[in-house]
Design a protein around this motif. Structure first.
Motif, PDB file in Angstrom:
ATOM      1  N   ALA A 263       8.074  -0.462 -12.961  1.00  0.00           N
ATOM      2  CA  ALA A 263       8.522  -1.856 -13.009  1.00  0.00           C
ATOM      3  C   ALA A 263       9.883  -2.042 -13.678  1.00  0.00           C
ATOM      4  O   ALA A 263      10.790  -2.655 -13.092  1.00  0.00           O
ATOM      5  N   PRO A 264      10.105  -1.521 -14.897  1.00  0.00           N
ATOM      6  CA  PRO A 264      11.420  -1.743 -15.512  1.00  0.00           C
ATOM      7  C   PRO A 264      12.551  -1.029 -14.782  1.00  0.00           C
ATOM      8  O   PRO A 264      13.696  -1.485 -14.793  1.00  0.00           O
ATOM      9  N   THR A 265      12.217   0.080 -14.113  1.00  0.00           N
ATOM     10  CA  THR A 265      13.245   0.823 -13.389  1.00  0.00           C
ATOM     11  C   THR A 265      13.794   0.025 -12.219  1.00  0.00           C
ATOM     12  O   THR A 265      14.998   0.093 -11.910  1.00  0.00           O
ATOM     13  N   VAL A 266      12.930  -0.735 -11.550  1.00  0.00           N
ATOM     14  CA  VAL A 266      13.385  -1.533 -10.409  1.00  0.00           C
ATOM     15  C   VAL A 266      13.702  -2.974 -10.789  1.00  0.00           C
ATOM     16  O   VAL A 266      14.078  -3.776  -9.937  1.00  0.00           O
ATOM     17  N   GLY A 267      13.522  -3.295 -12.088  1.00  0.00           N
ATOM     18  CA  GLY A 267      13.961  -4.595 -12.565  1.00  0.00           C
ATOM     19  C   GLY A 267      12.985  -5.735 -12.400  1.00  0.00           C
ATOM     20  O   GLY A 267      13.399  -6.889 -12.212  1.00  0.00           O
ATOM     21  N   VAL A 268      11.689  -5.444 -12.481  1.00  0.00           N
ATOM     22  CA  VAL A 268      10.686  -6.517 -12.399  1.00  0.00           C
ATOM     23  C   VAL A 268       9.673  -6.322 -13.518  1.00  0.00           C
ATOM     24  O   VAL A 268       9.634  -5.279 -14.170  1.00  0.00           O
ATOM     25  N   SER A 269       8.845  -7.337 -13.724  1.00  0.00           N
ATOM     26  CA  SER A 269       7.773  -7.215 -14.708  1.00  0.00           C
ATOM     27  C   SER A 269       6.631  -6.380 -14.154  1.00  0.00           C
ATOM     28  O   SER A 269       6.527  -6.175 -12.931  1.00  0.00           O
TER      29      SER A 269
ATOM     30  N   GLU B  81      15.218  -6.381  -0.793  1.00  0.00           N
ATOM     31  CA  GLU B  81      15.773  -5.137  -0.250  1.00  0.00           C
ATOM     32  C   GLU B  81      16.354  -4.273  -1.357  1.00  0.00           C
ATOM     33  O   GLU B  81      16.197  -3.045  -1.353  1.00  0.00           O
ATOM     34  N   GLU B  82      17.010  -4.910  -2.306  1.00  0.00           N
ATOM     35  CA  GLU B  82      17.621  -4.161  -3.412  1.00  0.00           C
ATOM     36  C   GLU B  82      16.557  -3.425  -4.225  1.00  0.00           C
ATOM     37  O   GLU B  82      16.724  -2.252  -4.571  1.00  0.00           O
ATOM     38  N   ARG B  83      15.456  -4.101  -4.499  1.00  0.00           N
ATOM     39  CA  ARG B  83      14.396  -3.464  -5.285  1.00  0.00           C
ATOM     40  C   ARG B  83      13.631  -2.438  -4.471  1.00  0.00           C
ATOM     41  O   ARG B  83      13.139  -1.440  -5.023  1.00  0.00           O
TER      42      ARG B  83
ATOM     43  N   ALA C 144      12.507   3.280  -3.615  1.00  0.00           N
ATOM     44  CA  ALA C 144      12.600   4.465  -2.769  1.00  0.00           C
ATOM     45  C   ALA C 144      13.296   5.606  -3.507  1.00  0.00           C
ATOM     46  O   ALA C 144      12.897   6.772  -3.410  1.00  0.00           O
ATOM     47  N   LYS C 145      14.334   5.273  -4.255  1.00  0.00           N
ATOM     48  CA  LYS C 145      15.069   6.295  -5.018  1.00  0.00           C
ATOM     49  C   LYS C 145      14.171   6.901  -6.098  1.00  0.00           C
ATOM     50  O   LYS C 145      14.148   8.117  -6.288  1.00  0.00           O
ATOM     51  N   VAL C 146      13.416   6.044  -6.790  1.00  0.00           N
ATOM     52  CA  VAL C 146      12.515   6.532  -7.828  1.00  0.00           C
ATOM     53  C   VAL C 146      11.450   7.447  -7.238  1.00  0.00           C
ATOM     54  O   VAL C 146      11.103   8.484  -7.811  1.00  0.00           O
ATOM     55  N   PHE C 147      10.928   7.087  -6.054  1.00  0.00           N
ATOM     56  CA  PHE C 147       9.839   7.844  -5.448  1.00  0.00           C
ATOM     57  C   PHE C 147      10.319   9.047  -4.648  1.00  0.00           C
ATOM     58  O   PHE C 147       9.508   9.849  -4.184  1.00  0.00           O
ATOM     59  N   GLY C 148      11.638   9.149  -4.434  1.00  0.00           N
ATOM     60  CA  GLY C 148      12.175  10.278  -3.680  1.00  0.00           C
ATOM     61  C   GLY C 148      11.862  10.216  -2.202  1.00  0.00           C
ATOM     62  O   GLY C 148      11.652  11.256  -1.565  1.00  0.00           O
ATOM     63  N   VAL C 149      11.858   9.000  -1.632  1.00  0.00           N
ATOM     64  CA  VAL C 149      11.592   8.821  -0.204  1.00  0.00           C
ATOM     65  C   VAL C 149      12.662   7.928   0.390  1.00  0.00           C
ATOM     66  O   VAL C 149      13.458   7.321  -0.322  1.00  0.00           O
ATOM     67  N   GLU C 150      12.682   7.849   1.709  1.00  0.00           N
ATOM     68  CA  GLU C 150      13.594   6.954   2.393  1.00  0.00           C
ATOM     69  C   GLU C 150      12.979   5.554   2.485  1.00  0.00           C
ATOM     70  O   GLU C 150      11.760   5.408   2.570  1.00  0.00           O
ATOM     71  N   VAL C 151      13.854   4.535   2.488  1.00  0.00           N
ATOM     72  CA  VAL C 151      13.370   3.168   2.639  1.00  0.00           C
ATOM     73  C   VAL C 151      12.577   3.021   3.933  1.00  0.00           C
ATOM     74  O   VAL C 151      11.535   2.365   3.975  1.00  0.00           O
TER      75      VAL C 151
ATOM     76  N   GLN D 249       0.830  -1.208   0.000  1.00  0.00           N
ATOM     77  CA  GLN D 249       0.000   0.000   0.000  1.00  0.00           C
ATOM     78  C   GLN D 249       0.860   1.251   0.000  1.00  0.00           C
ATOM     79  O   GLN D 249       0.585   2.205  -0.736  1.00  0.00           O
ATOM     80  N   ARG D 250       1.913   1.260   0.803  1.00  0.00           N
ATOM     81  CA  ARG D 250       2.797   2.433   0.857  1.00  0.00           C
ATOM     82  C   ARG D 250       3.529   2.626  -0.466  1.00  0.00           C
ATOM     83  O   ARG D 250       3.720   3.772  -0.912  1.00  0.00           O
ATOM     84  N   LEU D 251       3.946   1.538  -1.080  1.00  0.00           N
ATOM     85  CA  LEU D 251       4.608   1.641  -2.375  1.00  0.00           C
ATOM     86  C   LEU D 251       3.658   2.214  -3.418  1.00  0.00           C
ATOM     87  O   LEU D 251       4.051   3.074  -4.223  1.00  0.00           O
ATOM     88  N   ARG D 252       2.414   1.764  -3.412  1.00  0.00           N
ATOM     89  CA  ARG D 252       1.440   2.276  -4.369  1.00  0.00           C
ATOM     90  C   ARG D 252       1.179   3.759  -4.133  1.00  0.00           C
ATOM     91  O   ARG D 252       1.129   4.557  -5.077  1.00  0.00           O
ATOM     92  N   GLU D 253       1.015   4.155  -2.887  1.00  0.00           N
ATOM     93  CA  GLU D 253       0.761   5.566  -2.580  1.00  0.00           C
ATOM     94  C   GLU D 253       1.938   6.437  -2.989  1.00  0.00           C
ATOM     95  O   GLU D 253       1.759   7.538  -3.535  1.00  0.00           O
ATOM     96  N   ALA D 254       3.168   5.969  -2.722  1.00  0.00           N
ATOM     97  CA  ALA D 254       4.353   6.737  -3.089  1.00  0.00           C
ATOM     98  C   ALA D 254       4.446   6.878  -4.607  1.00  0.00           C
ATOM     99  O   ALA D 254       4.806   7.940  -5.128  1.00  0.00           O
ATOM    100  N   ARG D 255       4.114   5.818  -5.320  1.00  0.00           N
ATOM    101  CA  ARG D 255       4.146   5.874  -6.790  1.00  0.00           C
ATOM    102  C   ARG D 255       3.130   6.883  -7.319  1.00  0.00           C
ATOM    103  O   ARG D 255       3.447   7.701  -8.201  1.00  0.00           O
ATOM    104  N   VAL D 256       1.918   6.835  -6.772  1.00  0.00           N
ATOM    105  CA  VAL D 256       0.863   7.739  -7.244  1.00  0.00           C
ATOM    106  C   VAL D 256       1.228   9.189  -6.965  1.00  0.00           C
ATOM    107  O   VAL D 256       1.023  10.073  -7.794  1.00  0.00           O
ATOM    108  N   ARG D 257       1.805   9.461  -5.783  1.00  0.00           N
ATOM    109  CA  ARG D 257       2.176  10.835  -5.450  1.00  0.00           C
ATOM    110  C   ARG D 257       3.264  11.374  -6.372  1.00  0.00           C
ATOM    111  O   ARG D 257       3.377  12.587  -6.540  1.00  0.00           O
TER     112      ARG D 257
END
Length: 280
Positions: free
Chosen positions: A35-41, A57-59, A64-71, A18-26
């Motif tokens: 998906a391709p940026t973090v290396g998954v389908s 953890e790597e993904r 987090a880097k793509v969304f501009g937030v901390e892990v 849920q947090r990943l989805r919210e961060a992506r939408v924001r």
């Protein structure tokens, strides 16, 4: 013990998703952007956001880097940046096919718009749209997912600021009015094109819409139970309040002389009158 631990792990995975989805939408990104940026389908990332798949953890760090937030923010849900305040609406940033689809669907309606209409507004070829979006339905589902994800986190954040049911109701109405003016194109699609969704997406997104309604229902019902609100029909009144806000995209315009904030103030007063709040 094993069953309980598995339940906990599933809950944690769902919250992280849920947090990943919210961060992506924001950030105004689609699953196909991330998906391709973090290396998954695309399917795997969708599964991660819906709590059905684990993320390494790597993904997680890459996301987090793509969304501009901390892990840590993704793991705990704390540390929301100031620019992510629920009252703040940055310009909507959508991938070109989605931006083109939004413009075409608002102007022509979902059934009236063609992929060529979408492509023209996106500045792409028809083949360029089809390369990432196999059908027009996929575009509509993605836009409604963006709409509901954005609205949900804002409503939860607004509600959390209130002390007591009347204050929480006022904040929810302010949030709904701000969203349906600042994000009026998304709000218009959300109100007008639910009938165009295929299953299972129609049921899933309808459920998300009902969750917003339930937030308002709960505050009106509790306000009546405490004697703070006087309507004899709290659930019907709550439905009228939400419908009032979701209708805003049908008439509100930034050139109409009334700002989103002034509109939200007016609609908060309208809502309080509907639910029978005492005059101040």
């Amino acid at each position: 013990m094993v069953g309980r631990r598995l339940d906990t792990e599933d809950d944690d995975r769902a919250l992280l998703g849920q947090r990943l989805r919210e961060a992506r939408v924001r950030r105004g990104l689609t699953i196909r952007d991330v998906a391709p940026t973090v290396g998954v389908s695309v399917g795997t990332w969708s599964g991660i956001e819906n709590g059905r798949a684990r993320v390494t953890e790597e993904r997680l760090e890459a996301a987090a880097k793509v969304f501009g937030v901390e892990v840590a923010q993704l793991r705990t849900g704390t540390g929301r940046a100031a620019e992510e305040d629920w009252r703040h609406f940055a310009p909507l940033r959508l991938a070109p096919p989605l931006a083109g689809a939004l413009e075409a669907f608002v102007e022509l309606g979902y059934h009236g718009a063609t992929i060529r209409d979408v492509a023209e507004r996106a500045g792409l070829s028809v083949a360029g749209v089809y390369h990432h979006w196999p059908t027009k339905q996929h575009l509509l589902v993605a836009l409604l997912d963006v709409t509901m994800d954005d609205l949900h986190w804002r409503c939860r954040a607004a509600r959390a600021e209130g002390d007591g049911p009347v204050a929480r109701l006022e904040l929810l109405v302010e949030c709904l009015a701000l969203f349906h003016t600042h994000r009026r194109a998304l709000g218009f699609i959300g109100a007008s094109e639910m009938r165009s969704l295929d299953e299972p997406h129609r049921t899933r997104i309808a459920t998300a819409r009902r969750e917003i309604q339930h937030m308002v229902d709960d505050e009106v019902v509790e306000g009546c139970r405490r004697g703070l609100l006087a309507t004899p029909i709290p659930r019907e009144a709550a439905r009228a309040v939400v419908t009032l806000c979701t209708a805003l995209p049908q008439w509100w315009s930034p050139t109409g002389g009334l700002s989103p904030e002034a509109t939200a103030d007016q609609y908060t007063d309208f809502a309080l009158a509907i639910v029978g709040a005492p005059s101040t």
